[in-house]
Design a protein around this motif. Sequence first.
Motif, PDB file in Angstrom:
ATOM      1  N   LEU A  10      11.173  12.362  -5.603  1.00 50.88           N
ATOM      2  CA  LEU A  10      11.065  12.349  -4.149  1.00 50.88           C
ATOM      3  C   LEU A  10       9.659  12.783  -3.754  1.00 50.88           C
ATOM      4  O   LEU A  10       9.165  13.811  -4.225  1.00 50.88           O
ATOM      5  CB  LEU A  10      12.093  13.304  -3.549  1.00 50.88           C
ATOM      6  N   VAL A  11       9.028  11.994  -2.912  1.00 52.89           N
ATOM      7  CA  VAL A  11       7.663  12.295  -2.487  1.00 52.89           C
ATOM      8  C   VAL A  11       7.522  11.949  -1.004  1.00 52.89           C
ATOM      9  O   VAL A  11       8.196  11.032  -0.515  1.00 52.89           O
ATOM     10  CB  VAL A  11       6.635  11.518  -3.340  1.00 52.89           C
ATOM     11  N   GLN A  12       6.666  12.658  -0.325  1.00 52.58           N
ATOM     12  CA  GLN A  12       6.427  12.374   1.085  1.00 52.58           C
ATOM     13  C   GLN A  12       5.482  11.194   1.245  1.00 52.58           C
ATOM     14  O   GLN A  12       4.644  10.923   0.369  1.00 52.58           O
ATOM     15  CB  GLN A  12       5.841  13.598   1.782  1.00 52.58           C
ATOM     16  N   ALA A  13       5.611  10.530   2.359  1.00 54.27           N
ATOM     17  CA  ALA A  13       4.703   9.424   2.656  1.00 54.27           C
ATOM     18  C   ALA A  13       3.254   9.916   2.599  1.00 54.27           C
ATOM     19  O   ALA A  13       2.948  11.012   3.069  1.00 54.27           O
ATOM     20  CB  ALA A  13       5.016   8.851   4.028  1.00 54.27           C
ATOM     21  N   LEU A  85       1.600   6.502  -0.844  1.00 54.07           N
ATOM     22  CA  LEU A  85       2.933   5.909  -0.829  1.00 54.07           C
ATOM     23  C   LEU A  85       3.489   5.779   0.580  1.00 54.07           C
ATOM     24  O   LEU A  85       3.202   6.603   1.464  1.00 54.07           O
ATOM     25  CB  LEU A  85       3.877   6.743  -1.695  1.00 54.07           C
ATOM     26  N   LYS A  86       4.281   4.740   0.744  1.00 51.22           N
ATOM     27  CA  LYS A  86       4.905   4.439   2.025  1.00 51.22           C
ATOM     28  C   LYS A  86       6.427   4.427   1.844  1.00 51.22           C
ATOM     29  O   LYS A  86       6.915   4.181   0.745  1.00 51.22           O
ATOM     30  CB  LYS A  86       4.456   3.063   2.512  1.00 51.22           C
ATOM     31  N   PRO A  87       7.178   4.667   2.906  1.00 45.39           N
ATOM     32  CA  PRO A  87       8.645   4.608   2.775  1.00 45.39           C
ATOM     33  C   PRO A  87       9.136   3.285   2.190  1.00 45.39           C
ATOM     34  O   PRO A  87      10.121   3.270   1.447  1.00 45.39           O
ATOM     35  CB  PRO A  87       9.112   4.798   4.218  1.00 45.39           C
ATOM     36  N   GLU A  88       8.442   2.210   2.454  1.00 43.99           N
ATOM     37  CA  GLU A  88       8.854   0.913   1.917  1.00 43.99           C
ATOM     38  C   GLU A  88       8.601   0.764   0.422  1.00 43.99           C
ATOM     39  O   GLU A  88       8.996  -0.239  -0.179  1.00 43.99           O
ATOM     40  CB  GLU A  88       8.179  -0.236   2.679  1.00 43.99           C
ATOM     41  N   ASP A  89       7.959   1.749  -0.183  1.00 45.32           N
ATOM     42  CA  ASP A  89       7.806   1.764  -1.647  1.00 45.32           C
ATOM     43  C   ASP A  89       9.046   2.340  -2.329  1.00 45.32           C
ATOM     44  O   ASP A  89       9.136   2.323  -3.562  1.00 45.32           O
ATOM     45  CB  ASP A  89       6.587   2.579  -2.048  1.00 45.32           C
ATOM     46  N   THR A  90       9.980   2.849  -1.554  1.00 46.34           N
ATOM     47  CA  THR A  90      11.206   3.404  -2.119  1.00 46.34           C
ATOM     48  C   THR A  90      11.972   2.323  -2.875  1.00 46.34           C
ATOM     49  O   THR A  90      12.281   1.264  -2.324  1.00 46.34           O
ATOM     50  CB  THR A  90      12.087   3.986  -1.003  1.00 46.34           C
ATOM     51  N   ALA A  91      12.249   2.594  -4.140  1.00 51.32           N
ATOM     52  CA  ALA A  91      12.926   1.610  -4.988  1.00 51.32           C
ATOM     53  C   ALA A  91      13.160   2.208  -6.368  1.00 51.32           C
ATOM     54  O   ALA A  91      12.616   3.268  -6.702  1.00 51.32           O
ATOM     55  CB  ALA A  91      12.090   0.343  -5.122  1.00 51.32           C
ATOM     56  N   GLN A 116      15.062   1.250 -18.421  1.00 55.80           N
ATOM     57  CA  GLN A 116      16.257   1.564 -17.639  1.00 55.80           C
ATOM     58  C   GLN A 116      15.977   1.803 -16.156  1.00 55.80           C
ATOM     59  O   GLN A 116      16.891   1.824 -15.370  1.00 55.80           O
ATOM     60  CB  GLN A 116      16.970   2.792 -18.218  1.00 55.80           C
ATOM     61  N   GLY A 117      14.744   1.982 -15.771  1.00 54.91           N
ATOM     62  CA  GLY A 117      14.412   2.204 -14.370  1.00 54.91           C
ATOM     63  C   GLY A 117      14.298   3.668 -14.011  1.00 54.91           C
ATOM     64  O   GLY A 117      14.980   4.526 -14.572  1.00 54.91           O
ATOM     65  N   THR A 118      13.428   3.935 -13.050  1.00 56.15           N
ATOM     66  CA  THR A 118      13.265   5.287 -12.528  1.00 56.15           C
ATOM     67  C   THR A 118      13.142   5.190 -11.013  1.00 56.15           C
ATOM     68  O   THR A 118      12.456   4.311 -10.488  1.00 56.15           O
ATOM     69  CB  THR A 118      12.035   5.983 -13.152  1.00 56.15           C
ATOM     70  N   LEU A 119      13.832   6.092 -10.311  1.00 55.01           N
ATOM     71  CA  LEU A 119      13.919   6.016  -8.860  1.00 55.01           C
ATOM     72  C   LEU A 119      12.749   6.749  -8.203  1.00 55.01           C
ATOM     73  O   LEU A 119      12.482   7.905  -8.521  1.00 55.01           O
ATOM     74  CB  LEU A 119      15.234   6.609  -8.382  1.00 55.01           C
ATOM     75  N   VAL A 120      12.103   6.055  -7.286  1.00 56.18           N
ATOM     76  CA  VAL A 120      11.071   6.657  -6.451  1.00 56.18           C
ATOM     77  C   VAL A 120      11.551   6.601  -5.008  1.00 56.18           C
ATOM     78  O   VAL A 120      11.875   5.528  -4.501  1.00 56.18           O
ATOM     79  CB  VAL A 120       9.729   5.914  -6.591  1.00 56.18           C
ATOM     80  N   THR A 121      11.600   7.762  -4.375  1.00 57.61           N
ATOM     81  CA  THR A 121      12.021   7.843  -2.985  1.00 57.61           C
ATOM     82  C   THR A 121      10.872   8.430  -2.170  1.00 57.61           C
ATOM     83  O   THR A 121      10.406   9.526  -2.464  1.00 57.61           O
ATOM     84  CB  THR A 121      13.267   8.721  -2.823  1.00 57.61           C
ATOM     85  N   VAL A 122      10.450   7.674  -1.170  1.00 60.34           N
ATOM     86  CA  VAL A 122       9.347   8.112  -0.316  1.00 60.34           C
ATOM     87  C   VAL A 122       9.910   8.437   1.056  1.00 60.34           C
ATOM     88  O   VAL A 122      10.448   7.568   1.741  1.00 60.34           O
ATOM     89  CB  VAL A 122       8.260   7.030  -0.209  1.00 60.34           C
ATOM     90  N   SER A 123       9.786   9.683   1.446  1.00 63.54           N
ATOM     91  CA  SER A 123      10.309  10.111   2.743  1.00 63.54           C
ATOM     92  C   SER A 123       9.232  10.016   3.817  1.00 63.54           C
ATOM     93  O   SER A 123       8.049  10.240   3.556  1.00 63.54           O
ATOM     94  CB  SER A 123      10.822  11.540   2.654  1.00 63.54           C
ATOM     95  N   SER A 124       9.668   9.703   5.015  1.00 59.33           N
ATOM     96  CA  SER A 124       8.702   9.540   6.122  1.00 59.33           C
ATOM     97  C   SER A 124       8.474  10.846   6.851  1.00 59.33           C
ATOM     98  O   SER A 124       9.156  11.831   6.647  1.00 59.33           O
ATOM     99  CB  SER A 124       9.221   8.483   7.090  1.00 59.33           C
TER     100      SER A 124
END
Length: 124
Positions: A10-13, A85-91, A116-124
């Motif tokens: 989890l990372v901030q915009a 990073l932007k919120p739309e990079d969340t994936a 297997q994938g790793t989740l990136v979540t960008v908060s606004s």
Amino acid sequence: VQLQASGGGLVQAGGSVRLSCVASGRTFSSYSVGWFRQAPGKEREFVSAIRYNGGSTYYAESVKGRFIISRDNAKNTVDLQMNTLKPEDTAIYYCAAGFPITSTIRQSNAYTHWGQGTLVTVSS
């Protein structure tokens, strides 16, 4: 070759994250490696790719100038440095290896091995 992606979180915009793709197998240095992502409810899309020797790199327009792909064949790793990073990079981000030709390097079906994938979540 087997791939394992890591580094998500989890990372901030406006922030940065560095993803790593670690491969097993002595032939990894012969593979091109791509990063793809899939956001909730959307199709998987190309993010970036790098040739087997690091000589050529490719980026989606949406990440060009913000993301940097690199590889270290001695360590069997390919990294994706993600900046501004932007919120739309969340994936969920996936790394993949294969032998795509230039015209197919942005296509997921050109890659034969997937992590297997790793989740990136960008908060606004």
